[in-house]
Design an enzyme around this catalytic site. Structure first.
Site, PDB file in Angstrom:
ATOM      1  CB  SER A 185     110.007   7.694 107.908  1.00 55.25           C
ATOM      2  OG  SER A 185     109.764   8.475 108.847  1.00 55.25           O
ATOM      3  N   GLY A 186     107.667   6.124 105.765  1.00 60.08           N
ATOM      4  CA  GLY A 186     107.580   5.229 104.819  1.00 60.08           C
ATOM      5  C   GLY A 186     106.130   4.593 105.119  1.00 60.08           C
ATOM      6  CB  THR A 190     102.898  11.826 102.367  1.00 58.76           C
ATOM      7  OG1 THR A 190     103.971  12.338 103.196  1.00 58.76           O
ATOM      8  CG2 THR A 190     102.862  13.102 101.237  1.00 58.76           C
ATOM      9  CG  ASN A 236     111.844   7.252 105.692  1.00 58.19           C
ATOM     10  OD1 ASN A 236     112.220   6.781 104.400  1.00 58.19           O
ATOM     11  ND2 ASN A 236     111.080   8.225 105.780  1.00 58.19           N
ATOM     12  CB  SER A 239     112.441  11.152 108.535  1.00 60.08           C
ATOM     13  OG  SER A 239     111.904  11.071 109.660  1.00 60.08           O
ATOM     14  CB  SER A 240     108.184  14.582 108.266  1.00 58.98           C
ATOM     15  OG  SER A 240     107.836  14.290 106.929  1.00 58.98           O
ATOM     16  N   GLY A 464     106.270   9.568 114.181  1.00 60.02           N
ATOM     17  CA  GLY A 464     105.865   8.629 114.809  1.00 60.02           C
ATOM     18  C   GLY A 464     106.850   8.356 116.044  1.00 60.02           C
ATOM     19  CD  GLU A 466     112.425   9.397 115.133  1.00 61.96           C
ATOM     20  OE1 GLU A 466     113.308   9.769 115.820  1.00 61.96           O
ATOM     21  OE2 GLU A 466     111.884   9.774 114.030  1.00 61.96           O
TER      22      GLU A 466
END
Length: 1555
Positions: A185-186, A190, A236, A239-240, A464, A466
């Site tokens: 995330s980050g 996107t 994050n 986070s998706s 991704g 984790e």
């Protein structure tokens, strides 16, 4: 001296210990050579890796001096060699690294990130590092155009290149492709997905739907999906928690036909269980922060009051407003197409889930039964029923009871509180999951899918790997997904390795493949995998997490990937590909349970809310009969299997996104964080796969350049590069390498071995150079001492010779002085005697000359008197004759005018319509008369003032002339008297000299008198000169005053003309606007009149001349008698029919190629003459203009025929020039000054004026620039709307034809420009010998041929324009824009391709630019203009590439002296991409690079300053006024008409007149 010091330092560096200790470390099965002095990488706990130099080796221990000053000791197995010859700007593909290992990869990424190069390849894998700043210049449309169709790897790494490869593969092979975007995330997933879709939309070319493209529609759905699918995690805030697969669908032609969003692996367990400090899905918090009326409507409150939210103590995000995001989400729903009613239903469902979590159960009266615990629980239960629009009692039964169907009967049993809570959580997860699926389906409907599409490109954006401090069931599922994707990734990388080896035809059968199938079997294998054991534990009510953990320990105690912690009884560790992860199994069972309960289905399927009922459609009969166990883990595995099937059916492409720091700030590169992400992203795993084979791959050219000095005899032999590489490796005794078709493949460690050998060779070379330099300095010192001795001897000998020479000079000087004194005395005496004789001769000759002059003067005066008298007699006779002729003409014209006047009066009495026109014209005549009188009075005053001034000057001049004449007369008289007196006195002297010679006293007295007379004569001359000077001064001052007066008059006239032009332009613009506004208004008063009546009124209002008489004048020649006889002899045709025939004939004529008369286009001149003669500019309605425009449009339909385009450009521009200088809008307030002075002051005068010579509209004698003043004196015609519209259409066609010609030339030279930017390579062997090989010579010839092809195209193009007499102004504009296009293409290619930024390439391009400069010189400034100046960017960039000693240049010198036009961004990119392939020199210094980076950081917020690419200007660079001012006068009076219309009587006015 500096060179000597450098040699000494070099000698010390490599000769500390001549007997170098060489040890071999076996890494990956191959030896790596580490010696004292080697530069290596060492592990560092803070920086991950740090560099240093080996100072000492003791067995397996190595002492290293770090670059940061620290001394370190490390084991040989923990260090890696560092490439000291790596490019300063890094490499764009990490497979090009000499040492492919972790520190090498990390350093390369860091170097490129500092240069704002955020993209790097690893093979065909793209690594994207989030810059955390705006870089708009690398994503604009021009950049997309550069990557369109470019081969992969030819340009700098970019996300567009990956998308282009996928698109080309889909089009060429017909197979679907997928692009996998991964990262934490980050990291920018996107944004990368957005850029991919932008580029695919650019390639697909689908038009916008309702103003929104596919990319926009997909991106507009992001806020909705993020609100319901994203949550805060440990790392994050957004986070998706699901995977998104965007399908871009294409039709057979490669155009985008639709799109769809597929979601995978939604984290359903998060709805009910949240770990601290994470949050639940955003939508719950957004609804709690909604406006007050929404909160009261759904009976909501603070998030702390809801069980599903208060499991974590994190309720708000720093810097984020949930209330603002709620409104943004509602707006996004509106854009996506979710109606207000559906939005209300969605948030009612979300509120129901929150209330459902607060329904707490307690034990009921019966055994193992449950009921709502208290009133609060009953309130929330009631709210759930209201929000879902179902029965509250039925809802309670569905949560607290189960129906069991047996063959005999249906049994209804109660659930204990724990089971009821599980049922409640299952219902919440089911509702939320189906709500999310409904949102995705709704978004897909809004975007629009193509069911018939056979080709697609999918973009996968998924979470991704984790690994947190506390890892639960969610991290287990996510890492399971990444293990699956990593296997897919490994297979793809291995496949790419195989393709590379197969392409190069090397042996690769013995290379092992690194696989993670054992980890996947550990997780998903049936029946003994972790997921299967978890499902089994969930099916037993008595199972706990302790029993589940013990089962795992017993089953996998021997598995190498499964580790049991020593200090925990419920935790377990799995060794994933990215590292070991410790999982806590406390909530595995609770989060995995997901029952499909028929009671829930039945309850919500009959809800009164259609939206809720739609989420629970009726199940199939067999599904509804029993309660079937379902787990999240099993469903997760099935969805993952579906995703992998989709990916396996496509050709994959990988993009790994990396977050450089956790501060989310630009220019911060955290090594440890990035290394972890590279491990999690599988990049290091890909490197391991590469290292298992041949990690170092060098093209033959680079290999021989770097290691050719190890075997110079091989290069001297001039063998093939492939053979040379093989001999170098064999000479050094290396084993295991492979020689491909274009590259050398080395095993791990062999590159370090070669570098060590190369270092030894360089050390020996340094010693040799040092020895030669010392010898050179000693010999130089000896030669200097010897030369000094010789100089001293020369000085002493020279001094003695100088003294002897001085004595000789004195003696010679004395003799010369005596000689000159004697000569002076003799010459003085001679001059006195000679002067006396000359005086006598002068007096006698002057007297004779005066007599002759007097006679000639009298004869000339008599001749002048005779000439004046004869002239007077002839002039008197001519004036009498002229006066009689004028009287006769006036009487004849008066007679004709009276006839016309009587006719006008008759028509006026009949119709009564001309009276008003006459009054109106009378008023205009009076106004013009008043203005004329005023102007005459002003001019008279000015002339009187000027006459007075001239009279004064003439008087003063006359006085001065009189004075001068008097002075001259006196001088002449005195001279005559002096001469006479001298003669009288000199006569006896002459007589006496014959007798008395001894007496000289008389001669002396006469000589004295002559001297006095000469003195008086000189004084008189001086006085005469003074008078003449005063006269000249007076004349000069008078001349200056006259010039000032003339300049003043000129300025006054210029000001008057400028004022008049401005008034006319303003009036024309106002009139044109008025005419255009009034065109829509129908002419109602005229519709009741007949066509002839309207024509009479219109003509009378315009010119005051009868219609019949005017038509007769326009259609016949100047002779009145000829017109009358022709009208009597021939039958008169209808005016409209005759005009139609003439127009048809004209159109047929101009449709042919009429050619040119001199430099004048015949067609344009004929059209202009006809339109002027027919008065087409002054009529309200005509079709001739449209037919001319249509003829031009039909002629230029063939866009690739430059000859036709140039012909019509010449004609259209000439015709436009004539119209620009002739037409003015009707209704103007006044006429031009020339028109006022030439027109008559009365109505009678205007009537009779049309009978004099040719018609008013065909005053061609003024057009040819003759005695009347040229084009500037051309009479302006009051144009109506059709003429003005014709002028605008003609302007548009001039611009269109100009653009077509310019674009044709661009298309012709574009392929050649692509071939001219890069020079052919020259091998090192040929460089050493100073000669080029045959292949390179042929490449150079081909390159010169490309440049010559461009020059040839430019020359042919110029010849075409010249042959068609296109105005030089337009030719200059065309070539200026073409050279600007060449500048843009070459400069952008230079910035995008690193192989072009080399020294040798700069020399080649410079030679090509010299060809263009030579062409500009031959074309002359008349046609080339400032075209050469348009190449300033590429010229300065090439100049920077080929200059020497770049490290010594400062930033100020570079930016102001060398490259003043280039921006800092452009200089920075060229400086970092530069490499010297000829001499091996370096680019600018690191200080200059740092200063450039600082300046770029200051301007980082300015989108314009960040752009380093140039844009091509395709606008029209001129206006009609510019074209009119640039073109010269045109004489159209002597244009011969074409044969087609020459014999037609209707076109007789086109024939040139004899006068």
């Amino acid at each position: 001296m500096k060179f000597v010091l450098f040699i000494k330092r070099f000698d010390i560096m490599f000769c500390i210990n001549y007997k170098v200790l060489v040890l071999y470390l076996y890494q990956q099965g191959t030896a790596v050579n580490i010696i004292v002095g080697s530069h290596v990488w060492v592990e560092d706990p803070e920086l991950a890796w740090t560099d240093g130099q080996v100072t000492k080796i003791n067995g397996q221990e190595v002492e290293i001096q770090g670059s940061n000053g620290k001394k370190m000791v490390a084991n040989l197995s923990k260090i890696y060699p560092k490439d000291m010859e790596a490019p300063a700007g890094g490499v764009d593909d990490m497979t090009k690294l000499s040492y492919l290992h972790e520190p090498g990869v990390l350093e390369n990424l860091k170097t490129r990130y500092e240069l704002n190069e955020i993209y790097t390849y690893t093979g065909n894998i793209l690594i994207a590092i989030n810059p955390f700043q705006r870089l708009p210049h690398i994503y604009d449309s021009h950049m997309m155009q550069q990557y369109k169709g470019a081969p992969f790897g030819e340009l700098s790494p970019h996300v567009f290149a990956v998308a282009d490869v996928a698109y080309r593969a889909m089009i060429n092979e017909g197979k679907s492709n997928s692009i996998l975007v991964s990262g934490e995330s980050g990291a920018g997933k996107t944004e990368t997905t957005k850029m991919l879709m932008r580029y695919l939309a650019f390639l697909g070319g689908r038009a916008a739907t309702e103003g929104r493209t596919v990319e926009q529609q997909v991106l507009e759905s992001n806020p909705v999906l993020e609100a319901f699918g994203n949550a805060k995690t440990v790392r994050n805030n957004n986070s998706s928690r699901f995977g998104k697969f965007v399908e871009i669908q294409f039709d057979k032609q490669g155009r985008i036909s639709g799109a769809a969003i597929r979601t995978y692996l939604l984290e359903r367990s998060r709805v009910c269980q949240v770990s601290d400090p994470e949050r639940n899905y955003h939508c719950f918090y957004l609804l709690c922060a909604a406006p007050q009326e929404e909160i009261e409507k759904y009976k909501l409150g603070n998030p702390k009051s809801f069980h599903y939210l208060n499991q974590s103590r994190c309720y708000e995000l720093v810097g984020v407003s949930d209330a603002h995001d709620y409104l943004a989400t509602r707006r996004a729903m509106d854009i996506v197409g979710i109606s207000a009613k559906e939005q209300e239903a969605i948030f009612r469902v979300v509120a129901a889930i929150l209330h459902l979590g607060n329904v707490v159960f307690a034990k009921g009266k019966e055994v193992d039964s449950s009921i709502p615990k208290d009133d609060q629980a009953k309130f929330h239960l009631k709210m759930v029923a209201e929000l879902l629009m179902c029965d509250a009692a039925a809802l309670e039964d569905a949560l607290c009871k189960r129906v069991m169907i047996t063959p005999e009967e249906v049994i209804k049993r109660s659930l204990d509180p724990q089971s009821a809570a599980i049922s409640r959580d299952g219902l919440a997860k089911t509702i939320y999951s189906r709500l999310f699926d409904w949102l995705v389906d709704k978004i897909n409907v809004s975007i629009g899918q193509d069911a018939n599409s056979k080709s697609l490109i999918g973009v996968l954006d998924i979470y991704g790997f984790e690994s947190f401090k506390h890892n639960s069931f969610e991290q287990f599922c996510i890492n399971f997904t990444n293990e699956k994707l990593q296997q897919h990734f490994n297979q793809h990388v291995f496949k790419m390795e195989q393709e590379e080896y197969t392409k190069e035809e090397i042996d690769w059968s013995y290379i092992e493949f690194v696989d993670n199938q054992d980890v996947l079997d550990l997780i998903e294998k049936k029946p003994g995998g972790i997921v299967a054991l978890l499902d089994e534990a969930c099916m037993f009510p008595k199972s706990t997490h302790e029993t589940f953990a013990n089962k795992l320990y017993q089953t996998f105690k021997a598995h190498k990937r499964f580790i049991k912690p020593k200090l925990s009884r419920t935790d377990f560790t799995i060794a994933h590909y990215a590292g070991e992860v410790l999982y806590q199994s406390d909530q595995f069972l609770d989060k995995n349970k997901d029952y499909v309960v028929p009671e829930h289905q039945d309850l919500l399927g009959v809800s009164k809310c259609t939206f809720v009922a739609g989420l629970f459609p009726p199940l199939r009969e067999e599904t509804a009969k029993s309660t079937k166990f379902s787990s999240i883990g099993s469903r997760f595995k099935l969805q993952l299997q579906s995703l992998m099937e989709t990916l396996n059916s496509t050709e994959p492409h990988y993009i790994r996104c990396v977050k450089p720091n956790n501060l989310l700030k630009p220019a911060v590169f955290e090594n440890v964080n990035i290394m972890q992400q590279l491990r999690c992203g599988g990049v290091l795993e890909a490197i391991r796969i590469s290292c298992a084979g041949y990690p170092t791959r060098k093209p033959f050219f680079e290999f021989t350049n770097r290691f050719g000095l190890l075997a110079p005899e091989v290069l001297d032999a001039n063998v093939d590069e492939k053979v040379a590489c093989k001999k170098i490796l064999e000479k050094k005794g290396l084993q295991g390498f492979q020689i491909g078709k274009t590259k050398v493949f080395l095993r791990a460690g062999q590159m370090a071995e070669l570098d060590a050998r190369r270092t030894e060779v360089l050390s020996g070379a340094a010693k040799t150079i040092q020895r030669r330099v010392r010898t050179h300095y000693a010999r130089k010192r000896f030669i200097a001492l010897r030369e000094a001795t010789i100089v001293m001897q020369s000085i002493c000998r020279g001094r003695l010779s100088c003294k002897r020479f001085d004595g000789m000079k004195r003696e010679a000087a004395a003799k010369k002085i005596q000689k000159h004194i004697r000569r002076y005395r003799a010459r003085t005496n001679y001059k006195k005697l000679h002067l006396s004789g000359l005086v006598l001769q002068t007096g006698l000759r002057a007297m004779a000359a005066r007599n002759q002059f007097r006679f000639r003067k009298q004869a000339k005066a008599a001749t002048i008197l005779q000439a004046v008298w004869r002239c007077h007699k002839a002039a008197s006779y001519f004036k009498r004759l002229k006066r009689g002729s004028v009287v006769a003409q006036c009487r004849m014209r008066s007679k004709i005018a009276r006839k016309e006047l009587r006719k006008l009066k008759m028509e006026a009495r009949e119709t009564g319509a001309l009276k008003e026109a006459k009054d109106k014209l009378t008023k205009q005549v009076e106004e013009l008369t008043w203005r004329l009188q005023l102007e005459k009075r002003l001019r008279t005053d000015l002339e009187e003032a000027k006459a007075q001034e001239i009279t004064k000057l003439q008087n003063s001049l006359q006085e001065m002339q009189n004075k001068v004449e008097e002075a001259n007369a006196k001088i002449v008289k005195e001279r005559e008297e002096a001469a006479k007196k001298a003669i009288e006195e000199a006569t006896p002297v002459v007589q006496e000299t014959q007798v008395v010679v001894e007496d000289t006293k008389k001669i002396d007295s006469l000589t004295a008198e002559v001297e006095s007379l000469k003195a008086s004569l000189d004084s008189e001359k001086q006085r005469a000169d003074d008078c003449e000077r005063k006269y000249n001064e007076a004349q000069t001052s008078g001349e200056e005053r006259r010039k000032k007066l003339e300049e003043t008059e000129k300025k006054v006239s210029q000001l008057q003309e400028n004022m008049t032009r401005l008034e006319e332009k303003l009036t024309n613009l106002e009139s044109e606007n008025q005419v255009l506004r009034q065109q829509a208004v129908s002419m109602a008063p005229n519709k009741f009149l007949s066509g002839r009546s309207r024509s009479i009124i219109q003509r009378a209002a315009e010119s005051g001349i009868p219609t019949d008489a005017k038509a007769a004048m326009d259609l016949h020649s100047a002779s009145i008698n000829h017109r009358e006889s022709e009208l009597e002899d021939k039958p008169q045709k209808s005016l409209n029919e005759k005009q139609q025939e003439n127009q048809e004939l004209l159109i047929r004529c101009i449709a042919q190629h009429l050619g040119f008369a001199g430099n004048r286009p015949i067609a344009a001149c004929i059209i202009y003459k006809c339109l002027l003669q027919w008065r087409s500019f002054e009529v309200e309605r005509t079709s001739i203009f449209d037919r001319i425009i249509q003829t031009i449009g039909n002629a230029i339909e063939t866009q690739d025929n430059n000859d036709i385009l140039a012909y019509w450009l010449s004609n259209a521009s000439t015709l436009l020039l004539l119209l620009q200088r002739t037409l003015k809008a009707s209704g103007a307030a006044g006429m031009a000054p020339q028109r006022r002075r030439s027109s008559s002051a009365t109505l009678f005068g205007r009537m009779t004026q049309s009978f004099r010579g040719s018609p008013q509209g065909v005053n061609l004698s003024l057009i040819n620039g003759g005695s009347s003043g040229g084009v500037d004196t051309l009479r302006q015609v009051e144009a109506k709307y059709p003429a003005l519209l014709f002028k605008q259409q003609l302007t548009a066609y001039v611009e269109k034809i100009y653009g077509m010609i310019r674009d044709n030339l661009k298309k012709e030279i574009s392929p050649l420009l692509g071939l001219c930017i890069q020079a052919p390579r020259t091998s090192r062997a040929s460089l050493v010998k100073g000669a080029r090989s045959v292949a390179n010579t042929e490449a150079q010839r081909a390159l010169i041929a490309h440049w010559q092809g461009i020059v040839k195209s430019l020359g042919n193009f110029l010849n075409t324009l010249k042959a068609n007499h296109v105005p030089p102004f337009l030719v200059r504009k065309v070539f200026t824009q073409i050279f600007s296009f060449i500048n843009v293409q070459l400069f952008n290619s230079l910035l995008l391709r690193r192989e072009c930024c080399s020294f040798s390439n700069g020399e080649y391009v410079k030679a090509g630019l010299a060809e263009l400069e030579h062409w500009c010189y031959k074309a002359t400034d008349e046609y080339a203009g400032s075209a050469w100046d348009e190449l300033k960017h590429i010229r300065q960039a090439i100049g920077f590439l080929v200059i020497h000693q770049k490290p010594k240049k400062t930033l100020d010198e570079i930016s102001h002296d060398l490259c003043p036009v280039l921006s800092i961004q452009q200089l920075y990119r060229i400086s970092t991409m530069y490499w010297d392939d000829k001499y091996g020199t370096h680019s600018v210094s690191s200080d200059v690079i740092s200063n450039m980076r600082v300046l770029m950081t200051e301007d980082s917020n300015n989108a314009v300053s960040n752009s380093f690419l140039l844009d091509d200007d395709s606008s029209i660079p001129f206006s009609v006024d510019d074209l009119s001012k640039s073109m010269e006068q045109i004489d159209i009076s002597d244009i011969e008409p074409p044969p087609l219309i020459r014999e037609n009587s209707g076109f007789s006015f086109l024939l040139p007149r004899a006068d």
